[in-house]
Write a protein that holds these residues in place. Structure first.
Motif, short mmCIF file in Angstrom:
data_model
loop_
_atom_site.label_atom_id
_atom_site.label_comp_id
_atom_site.label_asym_id
_atom_site.label_seq_id
_atom_site.Cartn_x
_atom_site.Cartn_y
_atom_site.Cartn_z
N ARG A 104 0.84 -1.21 0.00
CA ARG A 104 0.00 0.00 0.00
C ARG A 104 0.87 1.26 0.00
O ARG A 104 0.63 2.20 -0.76
N GLY A 117 2.26 2.30 -3.20
CA GLY A 117 1.33 2.80 -4.19
C GLY A 117 0.70 1.73 -5.06
O GLY A 117 0.08 2.02 -6.08
N ARG A 177 -1.31 10.55 0.99
CA ARG A 177 -2.13 9.67 0.16
C ARG A 177 -2.15 10.09 -1.30
O ARG A 177 -2.54 9.31 -2.17
N ARG A 183 2.38 11.07 -5.77
CA ARG A 183 2.37 10.30 -7.01
C ARG A 183 3.62 9.43 -7.16
O ARG A 183 3.53 8.26 -7.49
N ARG A 187 5.65 7.36 -5.60
CA ARG A 187 5.74 6.62 -4.34
C ARG A 187 7.16 6.11 -4.08
O ARG A 187 7.51 5.81 -2.95
N ALA A 207 7.65 0.29 -6.99
CA ALA A 207 7.18 1.68 -6.94
C ALA A 207 7.89 2.52 -8.00
O ALA A 207 7.35 3.50 -8.50
#
Lengths: 288, 258
Positions: free
Chosen positions: A170, A173, B74, B77, B79, B109
């Protein structure tokens, strides 16, 4: 598949055995791909539960005179997504919700099939009837199997990352919720595909037991998964051969073959490991 | 007058969080600049884990503002800019995965989870393994490794995306001295060679105390935020167990010291 039977050796020298082989290999190779991830998530029995719910779809198909495989597929996918939604929110209280789903599904199936005016019954879907699959059935199963293989191939890396650590995935991403829902839906697709092969009551066995064998013999996630698919295929071939030779129920014979392969692999594993002196000496020396 | 600094990689401003009536974080503010090595210390139940979950975007603050590289966690972008090492190895004891597979998952990622790894992705995974001295064990099943080695696998996993901020949750708890040294070396490597920032949440700072730029002491609110030398000047040693740090600091402020 015009031109069957192909010149294959016994026991696959007849058309009905070749159709069984095609459908069986498609399921044997694809079901363990889903099973690898279910086992890692401690959801080994979810396939069994979705199988129970799929019975309602079979019953509806029999009642309305449509193909039970397709109605079962729709019901199983909806149920699997609902279960995944419950699992992701309810945590501990999910257990009872699962029971409501499973028994509600199988009871509805029995009632719906009972209302059906045709002579068709639930039996072939509960326990499988791979030796009576038609060409159309075989095409359907191969199509569903190919869908599973393709979906896992595309999402493989992300699925592995989620299996390793859902929270870290998570943070990285990865769309964990969507991919968990996809895995649930693919579990339902596997149930629908395998319905004619092992029947809904034994489908979980074909998803999970080959994985148990793969874990005994392989080191990596990839090798475990590929090994499990190979075990699934070999079990289908052995099970079908045994079914023809001794006139056994084919679905049950296939599942017993996966169990036999697991026992053989488990017995052979310590022999393989005996070459590692640490294990052997620690067993012999003991404490003190 | 303060010299202008580069944009902070992490900004926490007045973050509050409560579980029911139990207030865990009460107006917490802190900042991490590029290349800074910060330790977040505090006793059990001080709110460290909750703050961490908020920073990682796993939990939303009930009040206040949190920004990672200028966006709410959250909505971040890229990550890959964030590397995360969880508290204890959450690897299932029967996990059939090799060291390389686990570390490779940390690269997703950067690559994109749906893409095939490119040569530079494989090189980054190999480099991450080397930097924690696990190159030789890459084909080993990860569950056959010792606890300290598994911890290093997870650090390499976090390093694989070449993050600009590495967050580690209690990474040296229960790890032997040699593993702590290797751990310190890989952090210093990341700080020096890649100019990354590090946020270390820990009880024990022994292995890295000399390398720290900043220490933040937390117990529901920030009790101290500054250089280790300034903490030492208050008379509180970093050698003091984290459980006792807040008590020392509070006693000092009550006595008018510090």
């Amino acid at each position: 598949m015009p031109g069957m039977p192909w010149p294959l050796p016994w026991p696959f020298d007849t058309t009905y055995m070749q159709l069984a082989l095609i459908a069986g290999v498609a399921v044997g190779a694809s079901a363990p791909l889903i099973g690898t991830f279910l086992v890692q998530k401690r959801l080994s029995l979810i396939g069994d539960g979705i199988g129970h719910v799929a019975v309602a779809g079979v019953g509806a198909g029999l009642l309305f005179g449509t193909s039970p495989v397709w109605t079962a597929l729709v019901v199983a996918v909806v149920a699997a997504l609902a279960l995944e939604w419950l699992r992701s929110r309810a945590r501990s209280s999910g257990d009872l919700a699962l029971a409501l789903f499973f028994y509600g599904g199988i009871a509805a199936g029995v009632v719906l099939a009972g209302r059906s005016t045709t002579n068709a019954n639930l039996q072939p879907y509960l326990f499988g009837s791979i030796l009576t699959v038609t060409e159309n059935d075989a095409y359907t199963v191969v199509g569903l199997g190919a869908l599973i293989v393709l979906a896992i191939a595309v999402t493989w890396r992300a699925m592995v990352a989620i299996s390793l650590d859902e929270e870290a995935a998570r943070v990285a991403g990865i769309p964990v919720g969507a991919l968990n829902a996809l895995l649930a839906a693919l579990t339902a697709v596997t149930v629908a595909a395998a319905m004619r092969v092992t029947g809904v009551l034994l489908i979980a066995a074909l998803m999970v037991l080959p994985v148990a064998t793969g874990r005994v013999v392989a080191r990596s996630f990839r090798a475990t998964t590929v090994g499990a698919a190979a075990v699934g295929v070999v079990a289908v071939v052995l099970g079908l051969a045994a079914a023809r030779q001794w006139a056994l129920a084919a679905g049950g014979a296939i599942v017993l073959a996966t169990l036999a392969l697991f026992v053989v692999a488990s017995l052979a594993a310590p022999l393989r490991r005996a070459s590692a002196p640490d294990d052997a000496s620690s067993l012999l020396s003991g404490p003190g | 007058m303060r010299t202008p600094r580069a944009d902070p990689v992490l900004t926490v401003e007045g973050a509050s969080f409560a579980f029911g009536a139990h207030r865990v974080l009460d107006g917490v503010s802190m900042e991490i600049s590029p290349g800074e090595f910060t330790a977040l210390v505090g006793p059990n139940g001080a709110g460290k884990s909750t703050l961490l979950r908020i920073v990682l975007g796993l939990l939303a603050p009930q009040a206040g503002r949190v920004e990672l590289f200028g966006s709410p966690p959250r909505r971040l972008r890229d990550r890959w800019r964030l590397g995360y090492v969880p508290q204890r190895p959450r690897l299932a004891p029967d996990l059939p995965a090799t060291v390389e597979e686990v570390v490779g998952a940390g690269r997703l990622a950067k690559t994109g989870w749906w893409r095939r790894p490119r040569p530079e992705d494989r090189a980054a995974v190999a480099h991450a393994l080397e930097s924690v001295a696990l190159g030789d064990l890459r084909h080993q099943r990860v569950t056959e490794l010792s606890g300290g080695q598994q911890q290093r696998v997870l650090i390499a996993k976090a390093l694989a995306s070449e993050p600009q901020l590495l967050i580690l949750d209690e990474p040296i708890a229960g790890v032997d001295a040699q593993a702590q040294r290797l751990f310190r070396d890989s952090l210093v490597h990341l700080l020096r060679e890649h100019g990354a920032s590090v946020l270390l949440v820990s009880h024990e700072l022994g292995a890295v105390a000399d390398d720290l730029d900043r220490v933040v002491v937390l117990r529901h609110r920030v009790l101290f935020d500054g250089k280790p030398a300034d903490l030492a000047a208050t008379g509180v040693s970093l050698g003091v167990h984290a459980d006792d740090l807040p008590r020392w600091l509070e006693e000092l402020s009550e006595n008018g010291g510090g």
